[in-house]
Design an enzyme around this catalytic site. Sequence first.
Site: not given
Ligand code: AMP
Length: 289
Positions: A32-33, A35-36, A60, A189
């Site tokens: 997580l970062h 964005g999450h 996937q 990543r």
């Molecule tokens: P993931 O863990 O990559 O499957 O992402 C989970 C959710 O976090 C998805 O809805 C992504 O669109 C969102 N997400 C990933 N990176 C970002 C970011 N930089 N800003 C906002 N949401 C993000």
Amino acid sequence: MRIIHNLDEMTETARGWLAGGSVGFVPTMGSLHQGHISLVQAAHQECEISVASIFVNPIQFEESDDLLRYPRDLSRDLQLLSTTNIDVVFIPRTEDIYPTGFSTYVMPTSSLWAVQPAKGTGSRIYTRGVATIITKLFQLVRPDIAYFGRKNAQQITIVRQVVRDLNIDVGLRILPTVRESDGLALGSRNHFLTQPERQAASVLYRALLAGKALVDGNVRNCAEIEKAMMDLVVTEPLVNLDYVKVCHSDTLSSVDTIVPGTMLMIAAHIGKVHCIDNIIWRGGTNWLL
Ligand code: AMP
């Protein structure tokens, strides 16, 4: 913060919420970062109960290496989530989600996957994998609202299609992309990038801004915009461009002329990292960056 691994426990818990308040759900693959975290915070603010899931969805991934290499750091994720007000973290086990004998997939049969621009994020496998896991997670968590980041346009298109086609009773909230100070979209990543690769990676956002500048200057021809974006990306030898695409943000179908709702998309391999990004023109000076 309650942690649930067991599917029956998740189902029971969700059943208990049915009569109560609204449930906001943030599906993630972990690592997580911010964005999450921005999605988790929105879910907490807008719903009575907030749930995040952490599940690296094997079906996937097109290449097994990619799945093996996907970053996983559960203790760091839980530490980060504990700084938010999340109520439940759902961490199902792969063997429970896909037990021996699992054979039912959800597959949008529209031209959705066929129009996707590149291997890795837009293929048939990816589309089926995302459609299947999101259907299963929605069944288990029963959210009222699910939260997604705008960064992954293909994921959003797939989820919208599945929700509409299967009459899933969930609202979708799409939130802005969270970026580093040089514009690079945060990604799980990104920390695999070496220092020179990290510096070069900012060209993706710069290319999107170059496209934006043309639109703002009244250019409406998509080919011209795509060319300007590509010309900028090739100035960074460490960046292997997968595609630049100007398309409609609802359908991801290519367009020839810019109209409100047009999305500028970009994807590239930088070292071992696949980076994606996009911005959307809403008309006038209104952009979703
Ligand atoms: P993931 O863990 O990559 O499957 O992402 C989970 C959710 O976090 C998805 O809805 C992504 O669109 C969102 N997400 C990933 N990176 C970002 C970011 N930089 N800003 C906002 N949401 C993000």
